[in-house]
Design an enzyme around this catalytic site. Structure first.
Site, PDB file in Angstrom:
ATOM      1  N   TYR A 112       3.457  -5.721  69.652  1.00 43.53           N
ATOM      2  CA  TYR A 112       4.726  -5.070  69.314  1.00 43.53           C
ATOM      3  C   TYR A 112       5.555  -4.792  70.567  1.00 43.53           C
ATOM      4  O   TYR A 112       5.050  -4.254  71.556  1.00 43.53           O
ATOM      5  CB  TYR A 112       4.461  -3.741  68.608  1.00 43.53           C
ATOM      6  CG  TYR A 112       3.987  -3.898  67.182  1.00 43.53           C
ATOM      7  CD1 TYR A 112       4.739  -4.608  66.253  1.00 43.53           C
ATOM      8  CD2 TYR A 112       2.794  -3.311  66.772  1.00 43.53           C
ATOM      9  CE1 TYR A 112       4.291  -4.736  64.943  1.00 43.53           C
ATOM     10  CE2 TYR A 112       2.352  -3.437  65.465  1.00 43.53           C
ATOM     11  CZ  TYR A 112       3.110  -4.153  64.554  1.00 43.53           C
ATOM     12  OH  TYR A 112       2.678  -4.280  63.271  1.00 43.53           O
ATOM     13  N   LYS A 120     -18.857  22.346  65.595  1.00 42.82           N
ATOM     14  CA  LYS A 120     -17.587  22.216  64.860  1.00 42.82           C
ATOM     15  C   LYS A 120     -17.071  20.775  64.968  1.00 42.82           C
ATOM     16  O   LYS A 120     -17.511  20.020  65.845  1.00 42.82           O
ATOM     17  CB  LYS A 120     -16.568  23.198  65.435  1.00 42.82           C
ATOM     18  CG  LYS A 120     -16.246  22.955  66.905  1.00 42.82           C
ATOM     19  CD  LYS A 120     -15.453  24.108  67.508  1.00 42.82           C
ATOM     20  CE  LYS A 120     -15.072  23.803  68.948  1.00 42.82           C
ATOM     21  NZ  LYS A 120     -14.409  24.965  69.583  1.00 42.82           N
TER      22      LYS A 120
HETATM   23  C1  LIG Z   1     -15.195  25.277  70.664  1.00 43.97           C
HETATM   24  C2  LIG Z   1     -15.632  26.613  71.096  1.00 43.97           C
HETATM   25  C3  LIG Z   1     -16.740  26.755  71.935  1.00 43.97           C
HETATM   26  C4  LIG Z   1     -17.439  25.584  72.581  1.00 43.97           C
HETATM   27  O1  LIG Z   1     -16.742  25.293  73.759  1.00 43.97           O
HETATM   28  P1  LIG Z   1     -17.220  24.113  74.716  1.00 43.97           P
HETATM   29  O2  LIG Z   1     -16.377  24.257  75.934  1.00 43.97           O
HETATM   30  O3  LIG Z   1     -16.954  22.866  73.971  1.00 43.97           O
HETATM   31  O4  LIG Z   1     -18.650  24.333  74.984  1.00 43.97           O
HETATM   32  C5  LIG Z   1     -17.167  28.021  72.235  1.00 43.97           C
HETATM   33  N1  LIG Z   1     -16.537  29.105  71.741  1.00 43.97           N
HETATM   34  C6  LIG Z   1     -15.450  29.011  70.946  1.00 43.97           C
HETATM   35  C7  LIG Z   1     -14.786  30.243  70.449  1.00 43.97           C
HETATM   36  C8  LIG Z   1     -14.950  27.760  70.610  1.00 43.97           C
HETATM   37  O5  LIG Z   1     -13.871  27.665  69.817  1.00 43.97           O
END
Ligand SMILES: *Cc1c(COP(=O)(O)O)cnc(C)c1O
Length: 372
Positions: free
Chosen positions: A266, A44
């Site tokens: 800034y 993702k």
């Molecule tokens: C993002 C996600 C993962 C992966 O988690 P990590 O700790 O990055 O390995 C697994 N399961 C779900 C439901 C997630 O949203």
């Protein structure tokens, strides 16, 4: 890509993010070797900012057998990159494009009765994973709805609308090994699986663990582990040394000599204490350098760690190089694996008061990408 010359080294014209796929490969193999079940590569958010297609292909070539994403659009992008492995999408609106998922052979999570009711397609059944809230009060079906959800899923299965291939949960505190919430989440998961069996369902893929639980608690592995952060070298549990896969560089574009008492950037939040040399980097908070790091961050420049001084701006940051003869074109390493003394993503996360995940997924679109 145009280049400035620094000594004999060619550097890019602007900030550049280098992605090391060998690191992703090594991390993947580690999880494949140690997980009791199969490994799903969670790609993702553009493969945690490392590139969706590149991370997907690397993970599959090194033993991962599933791909996981949030949206159906991401899942379709994975399929269109030529992936045959099972792909699961787990965060969708009730009225999501089920026919696109069906056409591309994508598994869908079912977090509610409403989602289940909306999954209909005149063809072979849609493959689904019942998504249970095992203790986060976030995504997934609330425990008091499980019984009704499973009964409805069984009816939908008998009617030929869906095939329940999986049951999934998620742990809220897996980065704190030994926290009682983890045992509670695992028990909730097993209770949910048992409930599904009693409803007549036969899910073959039970999955609960993400990176932290996979590294610290084999009892959570079940049939499949979902690994995102770990693939790109982030261990939220702090127990294991994985291989970081990103390196962010930026060339010095300008150098100026200033006197003591010069206000920098800034708000003049930094005032020089003595005469010094300031080097300008064309990278700022629009590129992922968090403004909150101002006054704390460092980069590796001309062989040494140097402080970033003054406020990080949208497009630029100023580095104090003291009396060293730094010239325009020299490359600064903002972060990397740390092997040469450069700051790491974990350092930037600490300076910004956040976690490494937010740093790697927050690199802006105008940063050049280089995958190797
Ligand atoms: C993002 C996600 C993962 C992966 O988690 P990590 O700790 O990055 O390995 C697994 N399961 C779900 C439901 C997630 O949203």
């Amino acid at each position: 890509m145009s280049a400035l010359v620094a000594g004999t080294r060619q550097v890019s014209a602007g900030p550049e993010l280098q992605v090391d796929l060998d690191a992703v490969a090594a991390n993947t193999r580690r999880f494949v070797r140690t997980a009791r079940g199969e490994v799903m590569a969670v790609v993702k958010a553009d493969g945690f900012g490392h590139g969706l297609a590149a991370v997907t292909a690397t993970a599959l070539a090194n033993g991962a057998t599933w791909i996981g994403v949030t949206s159906i659009a991401e899942a379709v992008a994975v399929r269109e990159s030529g992936v045959d492995a099972p792909v699961l999408s787990w965060l969708n609106r009730v009225d999501a494009d089920v026919s696109a998922a069906w056409r591309h052979g994508i598994d869908l999570s079912v977090p509610s009765l409403e989602h289940l009711a909306a999954i209909e397609h005149p063809g072979r059944p849609v493959r689904v994973h019942l998504q249970l809230d095992t203790g986060m009060a976030r995504d997934g079906a609330a425990p008091d709805t499980w019984l009704a959800l499973m009964a409805a899923a069984r009816r939908a299965e008998v009617a030929g609308r869906v095939r329940v291939v999986g049951v999934m949960g998620h742990l809220a505190r897996a980065d704190e090994p030994g926290n009682p919430a983890n045992a509670g989440g695992r028990q909730a998961m097993l209770r949910g699986v048992e409930m599904a069996r009693q409803a007549g369902l036969r899910p073959s893929v039970r999955h609960l663990a993400a990176t932290s639980a996979t590294l610290t608690d084999p009892g959570t592995h079940l049939d499949l582990v979902r690994i995102g952060a770990g693939l790109v070298g982030i261990d939220p549990s702090g127990t294991t040394r994985l291989c970081p896969a990103l390196r962010l560089t930026a060339p010095v574009v300008q150098v100026r000599r200033v006197t003591a008492g010069t206000g920098v950037g800034y708000g003049h939040t930094h005032v020089t204490e003595r005469a010094t040399t300031l080097a300008l980097l064309p990278v700022g908070y629009a590129d992922g350098l968090r403004r909150a790091v101002s006054g704390r961050a460092e980069v590796l420049l001309a062989g040494r760690r140097r402080p970033v001084v003054g406020m990080v701006s949208m497009d630029q940051a100023v580095v104090d190089v003291g009396d060293d003869p730094v010239v325009p074109g020299v490359e600064a390493v903002v972060f990397g694996p740390g092997d040469d003394g450069e700051p790491t993503v974990d350092d930037w996360a600490r300076w910004a008061g956040t976690i490494a995940h937010e740093i790697v997924t927050g690199i802006g679109p105008r940063v050049g990408r280089c995958v190797r």
